[in-house]
Scaffold this motif. Sequence first.
Motif, mmCIF file in Angstrom:
data_model
loop_
_atom_site.group_PDB
_atom_site.id
_atom_site.type_symbol
_atom_site.label_atom_id
_atom_site.label_comp_id
_atom_site.label_asym_id
_atom_site.label_seq_id
_atom_site.Cartn_x
_atom_site.Cartn_y
_atom_site.Cartn_z
ATOM 1 N N GLU A 17 41.341 4.394 -17.985
ATOM 2 C CA GLU A 17 42.507 4.911 -18.713
ATOM 3 C C GLU A 17 42.215 6.283 -19.316
ATOM 4 N N LYS A 18 40.998 6.427 -19.851
ATOM 5 C CA LYS A 18 40.619 7.716 -20.425
ATOM 6 C C LYS A 18 40.602 8.803 -19.344
ATOM 7 N N ALA A 19 40.052 8.477 -18.168
ATOM 8 C CA ALA A 19 40.008 9.438 -17.069
ATOM 9 C C ALA A 19 41.421 9.801 -16.606
ATOM 10 N N VAL A 20 42.296 8.808 -16.525
ATOM 11 C CA VAL A 20 43.686 9.064 -16.116
ATOM 12 C C VAL A 20 44.372 9.971 -17.139
ATOM 13 N N ASN A 21 44.151 9.689 -18.419
ATOM 14 C CA ASN A 21 44.759 10.530 -19.461
ATOM 15 C C ASN A 21 44.244 11.966 -19.381
ATOM 16 N N GLU A 22 42.951 12.131 -19.187
ATOM 17 C CA GLU A 22 42.379 13.478 -19.076
ATOM 18 C C GLU A 22 42.946 14.212 -17.869
ATOM 19 N N LEU A 23 43.069 13.506 -16.747
ATOM 20 C CA LEU A 23 43.635 14.132 -15.545
ATOM 21 C C LEU A 23 45.106 14.476 -15.742
ATOM 22 N N SER A 24 45.829 13.603 -16.436
ATOM 23 C CA SER A 24 47.245 13.886 -16.713
ATOM 24 C C SER A 24 47.392 15.132 -17.574
ATOM 25 N N GLU A 25 46.536 15.250 -18.586
ATOM 26 C CA GLU A 25 46.582 16.444 -19.442
ATOM 27 C C GLU A 25 46.237 17.701 -18.644
ATOM 28 N N GLU A 26 45.226 17.603 -17.796
ATOM 29 C CA GLU A 26 44.833 18.753 -16.968
ATOM 30 C C GLU A 26 45.959 19.135 -16.007
ATOM 31 N N LEU A 27 46.591 18.129 -15.428
ATOM 32 C CA LEU A 27 47.718 18.380 -14.522
ATOM 33 C C LEU A 27 48.856 19.062 -15.269
ATOM 34 N N GLN A 28 49.119 18.622 -16.485
ATOM 35 C CA GLN A 28 50.185 19.239 -17.278
ATOM 36 C C GLN A 28 49.865 20.708 -17.560
ATOM 37 N N LYS A 29 48.605 20.993 -17.896
ATOM 38 C CA LYS A 29 48.202 22.381 -18.155
ATOM 39 C C LYS A 29 48.370 23.242 -16.901
ATOM 40 N N VAL A 30 47.936 22.703 -15.764
ATOM 41 C CA VAL A 30 48.048 23.453 -14.498
ATOM 42 C C VAL A 30 49.519 23.661 -14.154
ATOM 43 N N ASP A 31 50.347 22.652 -14.407
ATOM 44 C CA ASP A 31 51.778 22.765 -14.129
ATOM 45 C C ASP A 31 52.414 23.840 -15.012
ATOM 46 N N GLU A 32 52.011 23.900 -16.278
ATOM 47 C CA GLU A 32 52.529 24.943 -17.179
ATOM 48 C C GLU A 32 52.107 26.326 -16.703
ATOM 49 N N LYS A 33 50.858 26.447 -16.254
ATOM 50 C CA LYS A 33 50.397 27.738 -15.729
ATOM 51 C C LYS A 33 51.181 28.130 -14.486
ATOM 52 N N LEU A 34 51.459 27.156 -13.631
ATOM 53 C CA LEU A 34 52.237 27.419 -12.417
ATOM 54 C C LEU A 34 53.636 27.903 -12.775
ATOM 55 N N LYS A 35 54.271 27.240 -13.723
ATOM 56 C CA LYS A 35 55.617 27.652 -14.131
ATOM 57 C C LYS A 35 55.606 29.062 -14.715
ATOM 58 N N ALA A 36 54.576 29.365 -15.493
ATOM 59 C CA ALA A 36 54.471 30.713 -16.063
ATOM 60 C C ALA A 36 54.279 31.748 -14.953
ATOM 61 N N ALA A 37 53.445 31.420 -13.979
ATOM 62 C CA ALA A 37 53.211 32.342 -12.856
ATOM 63 C C ALA A 37 54.484 32.531 -12.042
ATOM 64 N N GLU A 38 55.244 31.448 -11.848
ATOM 65 C CA GLU A 38 56.511 31.554 -11.114
ATOM 66 C C GLU A 38 57.503 32.434 -11.859
ATOM 67 N N ALA A 39 57.524 32.312 -13.185
ATOM 68 C CA ALA A 39 58.429 33.144 -13.988
ATOM 69 C C ALA A 39 58.044 34.619 -13.872
ATOM 70 N N VAL A 40 56.748 34.896 -13.918
ATOM 71 C CA VAL A 40 56.280 36.281 -13.769
ATOM 72 C C VAL A 40 56.641 36.807 -12.388
ATOM 73 N N LEU A 41 56.454 35.978 -11.376
ATOM 74 C CA LEU A 41 56.777 36.378 -10.005
ATOM 75 C C LEU A 41 58.268 36.669 -9.861
ATOM 76 N N GLU A 42 59.103 35.830 -10.450
ATOM 77 C CA GLU A 42 60.544 36.052 -10.390
ATOM 78 C C GLU A 42 60.917 37.364 -11.066
ATOM 79 N N THR A 43 60.287 37.639 -12.211
ATOM 80 C CA THR A 43 60.544 38.900 -12.914
ATOM 81 C C THR A 43 60.132 40.091 -12.051
ATOM 82 N N LYS A 44 58.967 39.980 -11.425
ATOM 83 C CA LYS A 44 58.491 41.071 -10.563
ATOM 84 C C LYS A 44 59.438 41.264 -9.376
ATOM 85 N N ASN A 45 59.913 40.166 -8.793
ATOM 86 C CA ASN A 45 60.833 40.275 -7.660
ATOM 87 C C ASN A 45 62.138 40.947 -8.074
ATOM 88 N N LEU A 46 62.638 40.599 -9.258
ATOM 89 C CA LEU A 46 63.858 41.250 -9.747
ATOM 90 C C LEU A 46 63.618 42.737 -9.990
#
Length: 104
Positions: free
Chosen positions: A23-52
């Motif tokens: 359970e601890k490993a799953v929670n740690e992986l879930s948190e890491e996945l959430q962080k990576v997902d937030e970074k991805l969304k931020a990168a997508e937003a930057v990319l969209e701004t650059k494209n505009l």
Amino acid sequence: KNRELADAHAEIKALKYSERLKEKAVNELSEELQKVDEKLKAAEAVLETKNLEIKRINEEKKAALAAQFAAEATLRRVHAAQKDDDLPPIEAIIAPLEAELKLA
């Protein structure tokens, strides 16, 4: 019988510990996945701004080229008119230029 009971109790304890670790490993992986997902969304937003920004720059470039071509055409008309010594009124020169700029 007490020995079997103690063994079963130890096995249950080991399984509970193993389950807590999982359970601890799953929670740690879930948190890491959430962080990576937030970074991805931020990168997508930057990319969209650059494209505009690129799109806006390309539109400005097209407008500038259209204005340049219109100015060059006007210059050619002026030079041609000067060669003929038949200079038309300035309105006749500026009107087509204004029309071309409005189209651009």
